[in-house]
Scaffold this motif. Structure first.
Motif, PDB file in Angstrom:
ATOM      1  N   GLN A  22       0.250  -3.853   7.501  1.00  0.00           N
ATOM      2  CA  GLN A  22       0.362  -4.735   6.981  1.00  0.00           C
ATOM      3  C   GLN A  22       0.060  -6.403   7.050  1.00  0.00           C
ATOM      4  OE1 GLN A  22       1.879  -3.164   3.556  1.00  0.00           O
ATOM      5  NE2 GLN A  22       0.806  -1.722   5.323  1.00  0.00           N
ATOM      6  N   GLY A  23      -0.168  -6.645   7.571  1.00  0.00           N
ATOM      7  CA  GLY A  23      -0.315  -7.342   8.603  1.00  0.00           C
ATOM      8  C   GLY A  23      -0.048  -8.840   7.590  1.00  0.00           C
ATOM      9  N   GLY A  24      -1.072  -9.283   6.967  1.00  0.00           N
ATOM     10  CA  GLY A  24      -0.433 -10.622   6.102  1.00  0.00           C
ATOM     11  C   GLY A  24      -0.560 -10.059   4.704  1.00  0.00           C
ATOM     12  N   HIS A  25      -0.642  -9.141   4.106  1.00  0.00           N
ATOM     13  CA  HIS A  25      -0.008  -8.645   2.743  1.00  0.00           C
ATOM     14  C   HIS A  25       1.139  -8.734   2.095  1.00  0.00           C
ATOM     15  CE1 HIS A  25      -4.657  -8.295   3.780  1.00  0.00           C
ATOM     16  NE2 HIS A  25      -4.177  -7.333   4.603  1.00  0.00           N
ATOM     17  N   TRP A  26       1.998  -9.367   2.348  1.00  0.00           N
ATOM     18  CA  TRP A  26       3.127  -9.253   2.217  1.00  0.00           C
ATOM     19  C   TRP A  26       3.228  -9.898   0.616  1.00  0.00           C
ATOM     20  CZ3 TRP A  26       6.317  -6.693   4.882  1.00  0.00           C
ATOM     21  CH2 TRP A  26       6.441  -6.566   6.247  1.00  0.00           C
ATOM     22  N   ARG A  27       2.495 -10.595   0.465  1.00  0.00           N
ATOM     23  CA  ARG A  27       2.806 -11.249  -1.096  1.00  0.00           C
ATOM     24  C   ARG A  27       1.031 -10.301  -2.240  1.00  0.00           C
ATOM     25  NH1 ARG A  27       5.519 -16.730  -0.737  1.00  0.00           N
ATOM     26  NH2 ARG A  27       6.304 -17.029   1.064  1.00  0.00           N
ATOM     27  N   ASP A  28       0.511  -9.126  -1.279  1.00  0.00           N
ATOM     28  CA  ASP A  28      -0.601  -9.385  -2.419  1.00  0.00           C
ATOM     29  C   ASP A  28       0.137  -8.643  -3.830  1.00  0.00           C
ATOM     30  OD1 ASP A  28      -2.222  -9.470  -0.199  1.00  0.00           O
ATOM     31  OD2 ASP A  28      -2.768  -7.482  -0.108  1.00  0.00           O
ATOM     32  N   GLU A  29      -0.425  -8.908  -4.710  1.00  0.00           N
ATOM     33  CA  GLU A  29      -0.103  -7.787  -6.090  1.00  0.00           C
ATOM     34  C   GLU A  29      -0.869  -6.809  -6.165  1.00  0.00           C
ATOM     35  OE1 GLU A  29      -2.773  -9.967  -9.393  1.00  0.00           O
ATOM     36  OE2 GLU A  29      -2.694 -11.912  -8.469  1.00  0.00           O
ATOM     37  N   LYS A  30      -0.700  -6.306  -4.981  1.00  0.00           N
ATOM     38  CA  LYS A  30      -0.959  -4.422  -5.332  1.00  0.00           C
ATOM     39  C   LYS A  30      -0.554  -4.546  -3.880  1.00  0.00           C
ATOM     40  CE  LYS A  30      -4.502  -3.391  -8.593  1.00  0.00           C
ATOM     41  NZ  LYS A  30      -5.486  -2.505  -9.071  1.00  0.00           N
ATOM     42  N   PRO A  31       0.730  -4.276  -3.752  1.00  0.00           N
ATOM     43  CA  PRO A  31       1.079  -4.041  -1.812  1.00  0.00           C
ATOM     44  C   PRO A  31       0.790  -2.247  -2.033  1.00  0.00           C
ATOM     45  CG  PRO A  31       3.577  -4.741  -4.053  1.00  0.00           C
ATOM     46  CD  PRO A  31       2.161  -4.493  -4.818  1.00  0.00           C
ATOM     47  N   ARG A  32       1.291  -2.470  -0.311  1.00  0.00           N
ATOM     48  CA  ARG A  32       0.854  -0.926  -0.068  1.00  0.00           C
ATOM     49  C   ARG A  32       1.563  -0.640   1.030  1.00  0.00           C
ATOM     50  NH1 ARG A  32      -3.364  -2.193   4.827  1.00  0.00           N
ATOM     51  NH2 ARG A  32      -3.486  -3.648   4.213  1.00  0.00           N
ATOM     52  N   GLY A  33       1.877   0.264   1.183  1.00  0.00           N
ATOM     53  CA  GLY A  33       2.856   1.161   3.046  1.00  0.00           C
ATOM     54  C   GLY A  33       4.070   0.734   2.085  1.00  0.00           C
ATOM     55  N   VAL A  34       4.292  -0.078   3.932  1.00  0.00           N
ATOM     56  CA  VAL A  34       5.910  -0.725   3.839  1.00  0.00           C
ATOM     57  C   VAL A  34       7.012  -1.866   2.961  1.00  0.00           C
ATOM     58  CG1 VAL A  34       7.275  -1.928   5.776  1.00  0.00           C
ATOM     59  CG2 VAL A  34       6.309   0.344   6.406  1.00  0.00           C
ATOM     60  N   VAL A  35       5.085  -2.640   2.676  1.00  0.00           N
ATOM     61  CA  VAL A  35       5.770  -3.606   1.721  1.00  0.00           C
ATOM     62  C   VAL A  35       6.025  -2.868  -0.383  1.00  0.00           C
ATOM     63  CG1 VAL A  35       5.076  -5.626   0.514  1.00  0.00           C
ATOM     64  CG2 VAL A  35       4.268  -5.173   2.409  1.00  0.00           C
ATOM     65  N   ARG A  36       5.048  -2.247  -0.480  1.00  0.00           N
ATOM     66  CA  ARG A  36       5.492  -1.226  -1.263  1.00  0.00           C
ATOM     67  C   ARG A  36       6.950  -0.651  -1.713  1.00  0.00           C
ATOM     68  NH1 ARG A  36       1.367   2.824  -2.618  1.00  0.00           N
ATOM     69  NH2 ARG A  36       0.291   1.148  -3.111  1.00  0.00           N
ATOM     70  N   LEU A  37       6.913  -0.302  -0.503  1.00  0.00           N
ATOM     71  CA  LEU A  37       8.934   0.289   0.112  1.00  0.00           C
ATOM     72  C   LEU A  37       9.934  -0.720  -0.690  1.00  0.00           C
ATOM     73  CD1 LEU A  37      10.836   2.659   1.299  1.00  0.00           C
ATOM     74  CD2 LEU A  37      10.184   2.063   3.085  1.00  0.00           C
ATOM     75  N   ALA A  38       9.399  -1.931   0.529  1.00  0.00           N
ATOM     76  CA  ALA A  38      10.226  -3.262   0.243  1.00  0.00           C
ATOM     77  C   ALA A  38      10.567  -3.587  -1.418  1.00  0.00           C
ATOM     78  CB  ALA A  38      10.270  -3.861   1.119  1.00  0.00           C
ATOM     79  N   ALA A  39       9.407  -3.053  -1.744  1.00  0.00           N
ATOM     80  CA  ALA A  39       9.605  -3.891  -3.047  1.00  0.00           C
ATOM     81  C   ALA A  39       9.692  -3.261  -3.909  1.00  0.00           C
ATOM     82  CB  ALA A  39       7.541  -3.810  -3.708  1.00  0.00           C
ATOM     83  N   ALA A  40       9.897  -2.076  -3.280  1.00  0.00           N
ATOM     84  CA  ALA A  40      11.088  -0.409  -5.164  1.00  0.00           C
ATOM     85  C   ALA A  40      12.412  -0.378  -4.453  1.00  0.00           C
ATOM     86  CB  ALA A  40      10.577   0.856  -4.290  1.00  0.00           C
TER      87      ALA A  40
END
Length: 148
Positions: free
Chosen positions: A93-111
């Motif tokens: 995920q690296g520095g992609h915590w604030r991406d408009e289209k989250p992926r992986g763990v970030v998507r899980l956290a958002a969900a």
């Protein structure tokens, strides 16, 4: 030795090694690149996870020897593999915590309701990342330290 004592020793060793590996052993070049797409990001993440796993393995071997835990080698290896695989998954995920289209763990956290927190708090991504790692370390310690 009771299973609870064995688990506590393993968890302490893996968690301490996690802190050292993530914050002292990891080089800045890997920290910056590990979340980037493509082979360069994957390589940087793999290098970080390799040094992370080596640090955890050294800590686990030390606590096993010094405390006489008698951990089954196959279970210790499985625990290290679980920690490594889940660490790699999160760190891509690296520095992609604030991406408009989250992926992986970030998507899980958002969900699970953390999307606004991720957008609002600059520390949220790091805190979610660290709690992800420590949750899996807990499971790895359960795996490594069986009841005899």
């Amino acid at each position: 030795m009771t299973p609870a004592v064995r688990f506590a020793a393993v968890y302490a060793a893996l968690t301490a090694a996690h802190e050292v590996a993530d914050h002292w052993v990891q080089r800045d070049t890997e920290a910056v690149a590990k979340g980037e797409p493509g082979p360069e990001g994957a390589r940087a993440c793999a290098v970080h996870v390799a040094t992370y796993t080596a640090t955890q393995a050294a800590a686990l071997a030390a606590v096993n020897r010094v405390c006489g835990l008698r951990l089954p080698p196959a279970r210790a290896a499985a625990a290290l593999a679980l920690s490594a695989a889940t660490h790699y998954a999160a760190d891509r995920q690296g520095g992609h915590w604030r991406d408009e289209k989250p992926r992986g763990v970030v998507r899980l956290a958002a969900a699970t309701g953390s999307a606004k927190w991720l957008q609002r708090d600059p520390n949220a991504g790091y805190l979610l990342d660290q709690s992800w790692h420590k949750g899996w370390i807990f499971i790895a310690a359960l795996l490594a330290a069986p009841k005899e």
